[in-house]
Enzyme design. Structure first.
Site, mmCIF file in Angstrom:
data_model
loop_
_atom_site.group_PDB
_atom_site.id
_atom_site.type_symbol
_atom_site.label_atom_id
_atom_site.label_comp_id
_atom_site.label_asym_id
_atom_site.label_seq_id
_atom_site.Cartn_x
_atom_site.Cartn_y
_atom_site.Cartn_z
ATOM 1 N N ASP A 57 0.800 -1.229 0.000
ATOM 2 C CA ASP A 57 0.000 0.000 0.000
ATOM 3 C C ASP A 57 0.836 1.284 0.000
ATOM 4 O O ASP A 57 0.577 2.203 -0.784
ATOM 5 C CB ASP A 57 -0.954 -0.020 1.205
ATOM 6 C CG ASP A 57 -1.875 1.193 1.274
ATOM 7 O OD1 ASP A 57 -2.037 1.859 0.237
ATOM 8 O OD2 ASP A 57 -2.446 1.464 2.337
ATOM 9 N N LYS A 124 -7.116 -10.304 8.578
ATOM 10 C CA LYS A 124 -8.049 -9.224 8.256
ATOM 11 C C LYS A 124 -9.468 -9.737 8.433
ATOM 12 O O LYS A 124 -9.714 -10.936 8.409
ATOM 13 C CB LYS A 124 -7.840 -8.702 6.831
ATOM 14 C CG LYS A 124 -8.109 -9.720 5.739
ATOM 15 C CD LYS A 124 -7.718 -9.205 4.364
ATOM 16 C CE LYS A 124 -8.523 -8.007 3.947
ATOM 17 N NZ LYS A 124 -8.241 -7.614 2.542
ATOM 18 N N GLY A 160 -5.870 -17.738 4.283
ATOM 19 C CA GLY A 160 -6.152 -18.959 5.023
ATOM 20 C C GLY A 160 -5.466 -20.192 4.475
ATOM 21 O O GLY A 160 -5.929 -21.311 4.715
ATOM 22 N N CYS A 434 -19.997 -49.464 0.208
ATOM 23 C CA CYS A 434 -18.973 -49.015 1.149
ATOM 24 C C CYS A 434 -17.730 -49.887 1.048
ATOM 25 O O CYS A 434 -16.598 -49.399 1.146
ATOM 26 C CB CYS A 434 -19.531 -49.043 2.568
ATOM 27 S SG CYS A 434 -20.934 -47.918 2.818
#
Length: 514
Positions: A57, A124, A160, A434
């Site tokens: 920034d 943030k 993340g 399964c």
């Protein structure tokens, strides 16, 4: 996040030694004077290691310390203004969170994109509707690649991301196309807490660098590997995978199961009969210790409670961190909102190497009503084009899909194979599907360099055992068939695979547009 007794410069130096290739200094609350002091200290470190430093920034700080560039967000100085102030040789990166922002950044000649936030982050405050997820990252990158203007040299995902999901995010960023075609993946990852909050920043950076290499060199090439150019070649390759498990002296693949209470004993016995070794543990706290020991992880959502769901999440995090292939069996995923939400979360945050599902479950994952479900069972006539359905789901989730039914279809999107072995009695016993998931997990654990072949080996093996069991004179119905099925799984040989596997390579597109 800087611990007592250390400095930011110390952490940056350690992280670079671990493999960090670029550093961005982000500080939202420091005074200008303090920021300048910190930036100079960090820049001395990065210059010593010949690594670029970007300032987040603050164009004034970047100019004052002669940093190699800046990173700007959507609410910061416009890129054109930053370029005019910094000159043509400085790096300018831009945060983008939508396709429109990506296109605008490309058209303004950004040097790289930071795409996200992918997941929730500690650094943030982010609204849930702002999270892109891996699929959103891919959509934004696709938009950037199609924008008018030079494609940037680099693009990274941010938000993340850590060692448990890094390879998944990078894999998802790739187009589902054959190797050698024109498709660009993300170049890497941008992280904060995964390194800054680690006990050893150097070790954390090395682990993340390893995840980036694994995604590029191992996981993705394995997923798209060709099983063979003819049915005969594929059968021979399946037999090779089978032999790698069943040959005398072969190591038994260790399969960690989180599965439903209805079939837990049958799944364990099927694993043993096929040549594997089962672990049946759902406790969340144990997953970080057990999953690294396993050859593969099977997650079956048949019976759910809060503890089992926590175990599934923990196991998939550990599998991502330690590069263990995950076979996900989304039992009755379309039956309840809880099941839909859980499977969506597991696939978005962690991904799977193989999804083993029936036609109704595939339809639910595709958001299609073409094949309805009644409880755990598919009803109706199935998909009009089953091969296209498995290709599409494979492309959607960047995984192998094994769809069971009267004819089974297995696809990695680049190749789709129909398996015509099996017997009707499999549909008459609880847990046959399964157990098929267990069979896939056994052989995927043995064939990690080619999960498509591993999935095919599991499906063919259990279906051939079913055919053999149904032919036995002592089998008179579902009860005796169940017992005979374990015997025939145990008795199956490589020659049975070579002589009896009934498969065909299904022609179709090499990629599915999303």
């Amino acid at each position: 996040m800087v611990p007592a007794g250390s400095t930011l410069a110390d952490i940056v130096s350690s992280a670079i030694l671990g493999g960090v290739t670029i550093v961005q200094l982000r500080e939202k609350t420091m005074s200008t004077q303090a920021f300048l002091t910190t930036a100079r200290a960090v820049h001395q470190v990065t210059q010593r290691h010949n690594v670029p430093l970007l300032i987040n920034d603050r164009i004034d700080v970047a100019l004052a310390v002669d940093a190699e560039g800046v990173h700007i967000g959507q609410d910061d100085m416009p890129l054109a203004t930053a370029r005019r102030l910094l000159g043509p040789d400085k790096i300018i990166g831009v945060s983008v969170g939508s396709p429109d922002e990506a296109r605008e950044a490309i058209e303004a000649s950004a040097d790289y994109l930071g795409i996200g936030p992918c997941f929730d982050t500690k650094t943030k405050s982010v609204r849930r509707d702002e999270l892109t997820g891996p699929r959103g990252v891919r959509a934004i990158w696709e938009a950037a690649l199609q924008a008018e203007g030079p494609v940037p040299a680099r693009a990274v995902a941010i938000g993340g991301i850590g060692p448990s999901n890094a390879a998944h995010v990078l894999g998802y960023s790739r187009s589902m196309v054959l190797p050698g075609t024109q498709a660009r993946a993300l170049d890497g990852l941008a992280v904060v807490s995964a390194i800054m909050a680690a006990a050893s920043p150097r070790a954390a950076a090395a682990q993340l660098a390893g995840q980036i290499r694994h995604a590029a060199d191992v996981a993705w090439p394995a997923l798209l590997r060709d099983p063979g150019s003819s049915s005969a070649e594929i059968v021979s390759a399946i037999a090779d995978v089978f032999s790698s498990v069943r040959a005398p002296g072969a190591a038994r693949p260790l399969v960690q199961h989180i599965t439903n209470m209805v079939v837990i004993n049958d799944s364990a016995n099927a694993c043993l009969a096929l040549g594997g070794s089962p672990i049946m543990e759902s406790l969340a706290a144990d997953q970080q210790h057990l999953v690294p020991l396993a050859s593969s992880l099977l997650v079956n959502i048949g019976t759910l409670d809060l503890a089992a769901m926590a175990g599934m999440r923990a196991a998939m995090r550990a599998a991502g961190e330690h590069h263990r292939p995950v076979v996900l069996d989304p039992v009755a995923v379309g039956a309840t909102p809880t099941r839909r939400a859980l499977v969506a979360e597991l696939l978005e945050h962690h991904g799977a190497c193989v999804v083993k599902a029936n036609a109704g479950e595939v339809a639910a994952l595709l958001g299609s009503a073409e094949v309805p479900m009644n409880g755990v069972d598919s009803v109706g006539g199935g998909f009009a084009d089953p091969a296209a359905a498995v290709r599409r789901l494979s492309a959607m989730h960047r995984c192998v899909v094994a769809m069971t039914g009267r004819v089974d279809y297995v696809s990695n999107c680049a190749a789709t194979v129909a398996v015509r072995n099996g017997h009707a009695l499999q549909a008459e016993i609880t847990g046959a599907g399964c157990m098929a998931g267990t069979a896939v997990a056994v052989f995927v654990g043995a064939a990690r360099a080619n999960p498509l072949l591993g999935a095919l080996a599991g499906i063919v093996a259990i279906n051939l055992a079913a055919e053999h069991a149904a032919r036995r004179p002592d089998v008179h119905g579902p009860g005796s068939f169940r017992q005979a099925l374990f015997d025939e799984m145990h008795a199956l040989t490589r020659q049975h695979i070579l002589d009896e596997a009934a498969i065909e390579l299904v022609p179709g597109p090499n990629a599915v547009p999303l």
